[in-house]
Design an enzyme around this catalytic site. Structure first.
Site, PDB file in Angstrom:
ATOM      1  N   HIS A 230       0.835  -1.198   0.000  1.00 19.01           N
ATOM      2  CA  HIS A 230       0.000   0.000   0.000  1.00 19.01           C
ATOM      3  C   HIS A 230       0.865   1.242   0.000  1.00 19.01           C
ATOM      4  O   HIS A 230       2.037   1.206   0.379  1.00 19.01           O
ATOM      5  CB  HIS A 230      -0.946   0.010   1.206  1.00 19.01           C
ATOM      6  CG  HIS A 230      -0.257  -0.146   2.522  1.00 19.01           C
ATOM      7  ND1 HIS A 230       0.121  -1.385   3.014  1.00 19.01           N
ATOM      8  CD2 HIS A 230       0.136   0.747   3.462  1.00 19.01           C
ATOM      9  CE1 HIS A 230       0.695  -1.229   4.190  1.00 19.01           C
ATOM     10  NE2 HIS A 230       0.732   0.054   4.487  1.00 19.01           N
TER      11      HIS A 230
ATOM     12  N   CYS B 272       1.604   2.803  11.807  1.00 18.74           N
ATOM     13  CA  CYS B 272       2.591   2.378  10.820  1.00 18.74           C
ATOM     14  C   CYS B 272       2.962   3.583   9.960  1.00 18.74           C
ATOM     15  O   CYS B 272       2.295   4.626  10.028  1.00 18.74           O
ATOM     16  CB  CYS B 272       2.066   1.227   9.969  1.00 18.74           C
ATOM     17  SG  CYS B 272       0.742   1.664   8.825  1.00 18.74           S
TER      18      CYS B 272
END
Length: 694
Positions: A76, A209
């Protein structure tokens, strides 16, 4: 919290049938799969440049692998090339390794978000990520017979149906999906009394993250589900791209422990001061949530457990998968260096400006000129001499804090604010006894450890208020001061003196070799611990009366300028076609960053392609460092790049050495990109290097 899909007239849906590939062979490596899915998104009009999308996804991949247990991968990114938030999906045959602990993946979602994606789109993407911790959803993806079936499954996840909308309360993972070794011991040891005690407690957690799209929310849901299996309520603050609602102070205050599952810094970490802590990367919370819950429960009942410091420094836990002592030591040392650098930059540049106005001879009489003259009573030489003396003296005073600041903030990183006073004192003693930079490192570590040890001594309630402001600083300063004066001072001073004499005695090939080593270090991790170690070594020894220290400073700064200038040359002049549009824009900015000695200007290039960029930059840095030493170039300012030209001795040869290294590095990176194509070997790059670069 519920989610709604965007209005169909307002833009394309997140996923459509043309973005799906079932039972396909997309290559043998994750680079191949990401490239194929990026091309599919670009062909569907979801991205303006498939290469730029691929590079952004691979850059995120270099920070940490996106493979998950159960044969799933979720590469991603957010990128300017993405025109609409989109999902590309592939069910692979054969499977491809994305770095998951249990083997290769057959289900791959490429999650692509525009650089400025709206909050609603980010919520939709995070909803998909959270669904991937549900075995029923994953199983349905494997059973889907057509792309239309996959679209329906995903839209059901993204729809506002009550059964799937409550993202903060995922369905518990079936018992068979648990890690038996993780949950069973805690369960086996449980008693009715202990179960009641655990039911009355709760745990708080923070997940984060680097991109905040997927792992942040999957980790949160995994911890919540693991807490349900253990009979403990878990409240999670997700610090991700779709927004964050901070945990209520009351929840934090009543929590028995806190879990930090993050790959980036925790925002507002000081809120958790004093709480027992379990710290790890975000993926561990996805892979081993039951283990982390067990560790948090044990930490909450252990008076000696690691706790979060008052300014957000936490002593990491020891279990496998948490932050190790080696990493913690590196963080502690880098904290000291990072707080030291402002003193270095301000003081060093002021000294250089003093030289510019008053000449190099100003260093001798500067103190006398400042104390015995004024604007109304100028010294011999007039206003420029007086101002030069003022600037030199001001810079010298700022520079004198270098070692105390290093030691003070090393101690601060270990023991929080109670460590600052003993740390600064240890640094001052190191300067007093001649132990210098090495003494500051050792003294700071001792001060921090002693302060932390004293803080953990059980004392009566009435004395606790005095501990951080009186007791800890007093006794920690006494202990570290006595050790530095009575035991360590002279040996450390002898080491420092010996190192200085050795450097001054270098000549010929030896000094050139030192320049090469310093150049390699400056370009290895672009602002990481190796780079900082070389820089700190140079500035700590900087002395205008020591020619060897001035050569070392010149080699370090010139080599540190090479990476951004080389990437600017390669991406904007030599072969722009080898770089993405975003990299070409970064290259334009890198001209100025490199000229000002900001090595971090090359980080975007290194993060996207570390295997080919970093060795190329090291080659150029080695050339520059060696030539600086060979040409006997000196530098009396610790920062500023070409803008402190007046502080550079043999300026012409400085420019020649810098240009040579920049050209070598640029040609190397162009050649590497031209003739060494990305393949499986890229995935084998040491992840620590990529992480430091990022």
């Amino acid at each position: 919290m519920s989610h709604s899909t965007p209005d169909r007239d307002s833009g394309p849906q997140i996923i459509s049938e043309d973005l799906i590939s079932l039972d396909s062979d997309l290559g043998v490596s994750k680079e191949d799969v990401i490239s194929a899915l990026s091309t599919r998104l670009a062909d569907a009009g979801r991205a303006t440049d498939s290469d730029a999308l691929r590079d952004a996804a691979l850059a995120r991949e270099s920070q940490s692998a996106t493979g998950l247990p159960g044969g799933i991968a979720i590469p991603h990114c957010r990128a300017e090339a993405v025109s609409a938030a989109s999902l590309g999906f592939a069910r692979l045959a054969p499977k491809v390794d994305f770095g998951a602990p249990d083997g290769p993946a057959d289900l791959v979602f490429l999650i692509a978000a525009p650089e400025g994606a709206g909050a609603e789109h980010m919520k939709l993407l995070s909803s998909l990520a959270r669904a991937l911790v549900r075995p029923d959803f994953v199983g349905a993806l494997r059973e889907a017979s057509t792309p239309a079936d996959v679209v329906t499954l995903v839209q059901d996840v993204l729809s506002p149906a009550p059964a799937t909308a409550a993202a903060s309360t995922p369905a518990p993972t079936p018992t068979a999906a648990r890690t038996p070794a993780a949950a069973t011991p805690e369960r086996a040891a449980a008693t009715p009394e202990r179960a009641a005690e655990e039911a009355s407690r709760h745990i708080v957690a923070v997940t984060a993250c680097p991109t905040g799209i997927a792992h942040t929310y999957m980790a949160a849901d995994s911890l919540v589900a693991a807490g349900e299996r253990a009979g403990v309520k878990v409240h999670v603050e997700t610090q991700g791209s779709s927004g964050s609602t901070p945990l209520a102070p009351g929840l934090i205050a009543g929590a028995s422990a806190v879990i930090f599952a993050t790959d980036v810094g925790v925002k507002g970490k000081e809120r958790f001061a004093g709480k027992p802590v379990v710290a790890s990367g975000v993926k561990r919370a996805i892979n081993e949530p039951d283990v982390m819950i067990t560790e948090a429960l044990r930490a909450g009942m252990n008076p000696s457990a690691a706790t979060v410091g008052g300014s957000a420094s936490a002593e990491p836990a020891e279990p496998a998968g948490s932050i190790g002592w080696g990493t913690h030591l590196r963080q502690v040392l880098l904290t000291g260096v990072s707080y030291m650098i402002p003193f270095v930059a301000a003081g060093g540049l002021l000294i250089a400006l003093g030289f510019l106005l008053g000449g190099y001879e100003i260093s001798g009489p500067a103190e006398d000129i400042v104390l015995n003259n004024s604007l109304g009573s100028l010294p011999e030489g007039g206003l420029t001499t007086y101002l030069g003396a003022v600037l030199f003296q001001l810079g010298s005073l700022a520079f004198s804090f270098l070692v105390p600041a290093l030691a003070g903030y090393i101690a601060f990183a270990i023991a929080d604010r109670p460590g600052i006073a003993p740390g600064f004192t240890a640094g001052a003693v190191a300067v007093f006894v001649g132990a210098g930079f090495i003494g500051g490192l050792v003294g700071g570590l001792i001060a921090g450890v002693v302060a932390l040890w004293i803080s953990r001594i059980a004392v009566p309630q009435w004395l606790r208020g005095l501990m951080p402001v009186v007791i800890i600083p007093l006794f920690a300063t006494l202990i570290v001061g006595a050790l530095m004066f009575l035991v360590l001072g002279r040996p450390l001073a002898a080491i420092t003196s010996g190192l200085t004499n050795w450097l001054n005695g270098l000549s010929g090939s030896s000094v050139i070799f030192l320049g090469i080593i310093l150049g390699l270090m400056m370009c290895f991790d672009l602002g990481g611990p190796v780079n900082k170690a070389a820089y700190a070594f140079a500035v700590a020894g900087l002395n205008v009366n020591d020619p060897a220290s001035l050569r070392i400073m010149a080699a370090v700064m010139a080599a540190g300028m090479v990476p951004p200038l080389a990437m600017a040359l390669a991406s904007t002049v030599l072969r722009p076609s080898l770089f993405s549009e975003a990299e070409r824009e970064n290259g334009k900015a890198a001209w100025l960053l490199g000229s000002a000695f900001i090595s971090e200007g090359a980080i975007p290039f290194a993060a996207a392609d570390p295997l080919r960029v970093i060795p190329s930059m090291m080659a150029g840095g080695a050339v520059t460092g060696g030539l600086i030493m060979a040409f006997d170039v000196t530098l009396s300012a610790p920062h500023g790049g070409i803008f402190v030209f007046f502080a550079i001795g043999n300026l012409l040869w400085f420019l020649v050495a810098l240009a040579a290294g920049v050209v070598v590095a640029a040609l190397c990176v162009v050649g590497a990109k031209e003739f060494i194509k990305p393949g499986a070997s890229d995935a084998e790059l040491d992840p620590d290097v990529a992480t430091v670069a990022a």
